[in-house]
Design an enzyme around this catalytic site. Sequence first.
Site, PDB file in Angstrom:
ATOM      1  N   GLU A  69       0.824  -1.206   0.000  1.00 48.70           N
ATOM      2  CA  GLU A  69       0.000   0.000   0.000  1.00 48.70           C
ATOM      3  C   GLU A  69       0.860   1.259   0.000  1.00 48.70           C
ATOM      4  O   GLU A  69       0.503   2.263  -0.618  1.00 48.70           O
ATOM      5  CB  GLU A  69      -0.935  -0.004   1.202  1.00 48.70           C
ATOM      6  N   PRO A 292       9.916 -14.810  -1.089  1.00 49.76           N
ATOM      7  CA  PRO A 292       8.829 -14.908  -0.119  1.00 49.76           C
ATOM      8  C   PRO A 292       8.312 -13.524   0.256  1.00 49.76           C
ATOM      9  O   PRO A 292       9.084 -12.559   0.328  1.00 49.76           O
ATOM     10  CB  PRO A 292       9.490 -15.595   1.080  1.00 49.76           C
ATOM     11  N   LEU A 368       0.092  -7.989  -9.594  1.00 46.85           N
ATOM     12  CA  LEU A 368       0.771  -8.409 -10.818  1.00 46.85           C
ATOM     13  C   LEU A 368       1.141  -7.235 -11.715  1.00 46.85           C
ATOM     14  O   LEU A 368       1.825  -7.413 -12.731  1.00 46.85           O
ATOM     15  CB  LEU A 368      -0.112  -9.377 -11.603  1.00 46.85           C
TER      16      LEU A 368
END
Length: 457
Positions: A69, A292, A368
């Site tokens: 964000e 990760p 994405l």
Amino acid sequence: MPQSTVNRPWLWFACYQLGWHLLLPVVLLRLWWRGRKDPGYRQAIAERFGFSQGIQPGAIWVHAVSVGETRAAQPLIEAYLQEGKSIVLTCMTPNGRRTGAAIFADAIAQGRLQQVYLPYDLCWSVERFLKAAKPTLGLFMETEAWPTIVFRAAEINLPVYLINARLSERSARRVARFGNAGRSLFQAFAGILAQTELDAGRYRALGVKHCEVVGNLKFDVVLDPVLVKQGLAWHAHLEKNHRLMVCAASTREGEEAIILEAWQAVLQMHAEESVSASGSASTAQPLLCIVPRHPERFTEVAELFRAYGLMVLRRSEINLDAVDLQNTIDLKTAVVLGDSMGEMPLYYSASDLVVMGGSLLPFGGQNLIEACAAGCPVLLGEHTFNFQQASQDAIDYGAAMRVGNNGSLATTLAGTIIRILQDQQQRKAMREAALRYAAHYQGATTRIMAALKGRTT
């Protein structure tokens, strides 16, 4: 502000506050526990209770819960800074705070932007923060809707907007289960600026009257040119050695095991086809770069792959400034672990294909758009409900492809990876489609600023 917009459900709200106070010891213990791996959780705890030292009043307040964000808010914050506005940026996680510190280092040094943690949603901590900060406008990113803050802001005529807002069908059902309390919360925002018509429709179904579609700020984020340059240099090195790289980006717990099984199958299929084609396994094997989502899991994931005999190299061990990377990333390296923060443009620019984490298991997917902006084809799992429209648009453009769970997900994923890696023309077409897709949907920053013009107190 008309009183009708401040419909605080008092009985529900009293129970909510009671629950918060009863859970405070658990919340503090959790902070201390998480601080074992990330000391940032044990720092600036007073800010979480509204004690924000030296905060300058009268700024525009932007709340971005964590890393994603904060990065998405970057173009909007920079636009306000260019207009001479001051910003107070709140977050919930240490990684979010570090991201803000890195992105806005100059503005922080000049005193034009301040960072603090969002106060816990207790009446007294929220009140203390609002009295100290005295913001002129509140902009909450994407899904952040805290009842105490939102209701109190409406009562004191502080315009708080939910921007870049998204609401999945699953989340909409959860809100609906709270009945009037859930609807009142979103109705108390001064307005909601949604990413898509799908999101806007769900907010309107909750009775939100001031809701408009402005697009997704993530399309306006400019990739760091230094990281892109490093990534392209890395890609050139791999290309020189006839290697292709697949990036498994922002993976979540449980997904790495699926990717491990798929990658073992990819290496096996590649070896068999190389022998069949040339009589010996001479073609360089593809390289997996796995990143990760949560830094505290870097070591765990590295050990998972090493346990199956795969040679793992950590990003922190790679000198990308070296003239020749051959001595660092040799042909025996099967996996690179992306153990760094804020370097996704580097990984995407170096890769030939991306497997988007968060979508293989029901986490809702990850962003994405950044991968597409780097011109990288994307493979998605079935679970993209947090990015429903963006994912479908990317598929429609030909920039992304969904991998169905037909039998074994790992087997299906491996077959799709091999097929795309072998088809240079398909990769080229998907790469060009990704760039067109990313460029087409830009402009949310301008639309948001136009919608908010003159809306400060």
